[in-house]
Scaffold this motif. Structure first.
Motif, mmCIF file in Angstrom:
data_model
loop_
_atom_site.group_PDB
_atom_site.id
_atom_site.type_symbol
_atom_site.label_atom_id
_atom_site.label_comp_id
_atom_site.label_asym_id
_atom_site.label_seq_id
_atom_site.Cartn_x
_atom_site.Cartn_y
_atom_site.Cartn_z
ATOM 1 N N TYR A 131 0.849 -1.192 0.000
ATOM 2 C CA TYR A 131 0.000 0.000 0.000
ATOM 3 C C TYR A 131 0.884 1.241 0.000
ATOM 4 O O TYR A 131 2.001 1.216 0.523
ATOM 5 C CB TYR A 131 -0.908 0.012 1.230
ATOM 6 N N PRO A 132 0.407 2.347 -0.580
ATOM 7 C CA PRO A 132 1.227 3.568 -0.660
ATOM 8 C C PRO A 132 1.423 4.219 0.710
ATOM 9 O O PRO A 132 0.460 4.484 1.429
ATOM 10 C CB PRO A 132 0.405 4.476 -1.591
ATOM 11 N N HIS A 133 2.674 4.479 1.049
ATOM 12 C CA HIS A 133 3.035 5.143 2.305
ATOM 13 C C HIS A 133 3.451 6.583 2.019
ATOM 14 O O HIS A 133 4.044 6.880 0.969
ATOM 15 C CB HIS A 133 4.208 4.431 2.979
ATOM 16 N N PHE A 134 3.199 7.456 3.004
ATOM 17 C CA PHE A 134 3.558 8.866 2.861
ATOM 18 C C PHE A 134 3.991 9.425 4.221
ATOM 19 O O PHE A 134 3.719 8.846 5.268
ATOM 20 C CB PHE A 134 2.363 9.672 2.343
ATOM 21 N N VAL A 143 4.818 12.906 10.179
ATOM 22 C CA VAL A 143 3.683 12.029 10.436
ATOM 23 C C VAL A 143 3.551 11.035 9.290
ATOM 24 O O VAL A 143 3.418 11.422 8.122
ATOM 25 C CB VAL A 143 2.380 12.834 10.611
ATOM 26 N N HIS A 144 3.585 9.756 9.625
ATOM 27 C CA HIS A 144 3.492 8.681 8.635
ATOM 28 C C HIS A 144 2.044 8.236 8.472
ATOM 29 O O HIS A 144 1.279 8.201 9.451
ATOM 30 C CB HIS A 144 4.352 7.493 9.085
ATOM 31 N N PHE A 145 1.677 7.877 7.249
ATOM 32 C CA PHE A 145 0.345 7.314 7.017
ATOM 33 C C PHE A 145 0.347 6.529 5.711
ATOM 34 O O PHE A 145 1.203 6.730 4.839
ATOM 35 C CB PHE A 145 -0.728 8.406 6.969
ATOM 36 N N ILE A 146 -0.614 5.601 5.611
ATOM 37 C CA ILE A 146 -0.868 4.952 4.331
ATOM 38 C C ILE A 146 -2.185 5.497 3.794
ATOM 39 O O ILE A 146 -3.079 5.870 4.568
ATOM 40 C CB ILE A 146 -0.891 3.414 4.437
ATOM 41 N N HIS A 147 -2.285 5.554 2.480
ATOM 42 C CA HIS A 147 -3.456 6.143 1.819
ATOM 43 C C HIS A 147 -3.875 5.197 0.701
ATOM 44 O O HIS A 147 -3.160 5.031 -0.285
ATOM 45 C CB HIS A 147 -3.092 7.522 1.265
ATOM 46 N N VAL A 148 -5.022 4.562 0.885
ATOM 47 C CA VAL A 148 -5.469 3.524 -0.044
ATOM 48 C C VAL A 148 -6.771 3.950 -0.703
ATOM 49 O O VAL A 148 -7.774 4.189 -0.023
ATOM 50 C CB VAL A 148 -5.660 2.177 0.684
ATOM 51 N N ARG A 149 -6.758 4.041 -2.022
ATOM 52 C CA ARG A 149 -7.946 4.447 -2.780
ATOM 53 C C ARG A 149 -8.626 3.225 -3.398
ATOM 54 O O ARG A 149 -7.955 2.274 -3.793
ATOM 55 C CB ARG A 149 -7.560 5.431 -3.882
ATOM 56 N N PRO A 150 -9.936 3.258 -3.526
ATOM 57 C CA PRO A 150 -10.644 2.136 -4.156
ATOM 58 C C PRO A 150 -10.484 2.174 -5.664
ATOM 59 O O PRO A 150 -10.121 3.199 -6.243
ATOM 60 C CB PRO A 150 -12.096 2.379 -3.760
ATOM 61 N N GLN A 151 -10.743 1.046 -6.293
ATOM 62 C CA GLN A 151 -10.716 0.989 -7.748
ATOM 63 C C GLN A 151 -11.842 1.856 -8.300
ATOM 64 O O GLN A 151 -12.955 1.868 -7.779
ATOM 65 C CB GLN A 151 -10.905 -0.463 -8.205
#
Length: 468
Positions: A131-134, A143-151
């Motif tokens: 998953y994409p990390h930022f 501040v770290h986070f993952i950002h997951v978008r739907p298809q």
């Protein structure tokens, strides 16, 4: 009607000046009434405040850009881990003690053997990076986070959702629930943001005292604003429950709905009365049969159980840096300290088992990946400090303890949670409960243990809110 006719004649019998004065007085009175009603309806909120948690003095400006991040490892990191594991000293457990004294060292040796000889950290790093990390700088912290978008789909409504973890978990707790939330559900899908609490995992630890749940809530509200979301849903358990609740108290107009799998109520006369009457006449105090089954006998199922499981809390709320030295230096000590919670907080009866029941609910790769996030980042002490910051004063005297939560709320009551909170108690604090579900199984780590159950309950709650 006759009285109205008399008043009408009296009004039109006045000269123009007196008519205007009377009309003006009526308008003023109506305006005052409208103002009073508006003030009564005005939602009380927790002040946002401000903070700076970076090292040194606060600069004049801060970089607010969002940067991609990738989890990495090295041969040297793995070699150091293996050398430390090989030097571990063990103490034999008492006979037939199970997990009653903590993590049973006989089973611990089996877990550590798997960790040393079979666990593939490089493979798990690839799993983390699926998953994409930022990272982004907020109040002086990366501040770290993952950002997951739907298809992308035609006619699909995409709803932003933030998931917030607790201790001793991490953003990785949500990896099994993410595919369930980002798929299409009758035209609805979620765009999911999972941050790491500052001081946990890949989020930078605060450099100054005072970083508590209110500060974390403000940081995460800034994160959602920076990502372009003006309205969104929130979900949390453990510390994530308090942080998301604080977010809802600070900016209720931004929070479309709040879903929790751990929640508590303030103590008071209503709670005390229901404890006295509840076992005998539950319907008089708003208890269901399931509430009675989970609550009573109250001392054994709630108070005594909480006392048996909260020794860590007192240590971390008072001397986190002292206790943290050992677990920050010894990977096996860290694993025992954390994995014991995944045993007893999942099912309290696991204390009677020689293996703590760990592999009945989890697999070792997932458990050790969570451990490795703490180990490789050296974040166990900073994560423990979060208790110290939140318990510096009586939690019930904090400003957020006195502010009611008015946003639509969904509550999932898992039977293995350390304390049960009936809906009638939850309503004291959460004033707009759209759904309250007695979950059939599962404990404290809901997303990790029962991702499908939690996803289903969250989805049905959101659909109720969207329809309303």
């Amino acid at each position: 009607m006759q009285r109205l006719h008399v008043l009408k004649e009296a009004f039109f019998g006045l000269d123009v000046v007196h008519q205007q004065l009377l009309i003006g007085s009526g308008v003023a009175a109506g305006g005052m009434l409208a103002y009073v009603l508006h003030k009564r309806r005005k939602v009380k909120t927790v002040a946002l405040g401000e903070g700076w948690w970076g090292a040194g003095e606060k600069p004049r400006s801060e970089d607010d850009k969002i940067y991609p991040f990738e989890v990495k490892t090295s041969d040297d990191e793995i070699k150091d881990l293996h050398e430390r594991i090989d030097r571990t000293r063990y103490t034999d457990p008492l006979e037939d003690s199970g997990f009653q004294y903590g993590f049973n060292s006989i089973y611990l040796k089996r877990v550590v053997s798997y960790w040393r000889h079979e666990f593939d950290w490089k493979k798990q790093v690839a799993v983390l990076n699926q998953y994409p990390h930022f990272k982004t700088k907020i109040e002086g912290l990366d501040v770290h986070f993952i950002h997951v978008r739907p298809q992308h789909r035609e006619n699909q409504k995409v709803l932003p959702l933030m998931l917030v973890h607790g201790w001793p978990g991490s953003f990785f707790e949500f990896y099994n629930i993410l595919p369930l939330l980002t798929q299409n559900h009758d035209g609805v899908a979620f765009e999911v943001i999972c941050p790491s609490i500052p001081g946990y995992g890949f989020s930078e630890a605060p450099h100054k005292q005072g970083f508590n749940s209110l500060a974390a809530a403000r940081v995460f509200l800034t994160l959602m604003e920076r990502l372009g979301f003006s309205q969104f849903y929130l979900q949390g358990g453990d510390w994530g429950s308090l942080i998301t609740t604080n977010m809802s108290q600070m900016k209720p107009h931004c929070v479309k709905g709040l879903h929790l799998n751990m929640f508590m109520s303030s103590r008071g006369f209503k709670v005390l009365l229901s404890l006295m009457i509840g076992p005998y006449l539950p319907f008089l105090v708003g208890f269901t049969r399931e509430d009675v089954r989970r609550l009573f006998p109250y001392f054994e199922k709630n108070i005594w159980n909480l006392l048996r499981e909260s020794g860590y809390l007192h240590i971390q709320a008072t001397k986190p840096d002292t206790a943290g030295c050992g677990v920050n230096d010894s990977p096996v000590g860290l694993a025992a300290y954390i994995l014991e919670k995944f045993s007893s907080w999942t099912d309290q009866s696991n204390r009677d088992l020689a293996d703590g029941g760990l592999e009945g609910k989890f697999n070792l790769d997932d458990l050790l990946t969570n451990i490795m996030i703490y180990w490789t980042t050296g974040s166990i002490i900073s994560s423990m400090r979060f208790y110290k910051e939140n318990f510096k004063t009586n939690p019930e005297n904090r400003v957020d303890a006195k502010i009611k939560i008015v946003v639509p709320t969904g509550l999932a009551a898992f039977p293995g949670e350390l304390m049960h909170c009936p809906q009638s108690w939850a309503q004291i604090r959460y004033r707009s409960i759209y759904s309250y579900t007695f979950m059939p199984r599962g404990g404290h780590f809901a997303a990790f243990e029962e991702p499908q159950l939690l996803a289903n309950d969250l989805i049905q709650f959101v659909k109720k809110v969207e329809k309303s």
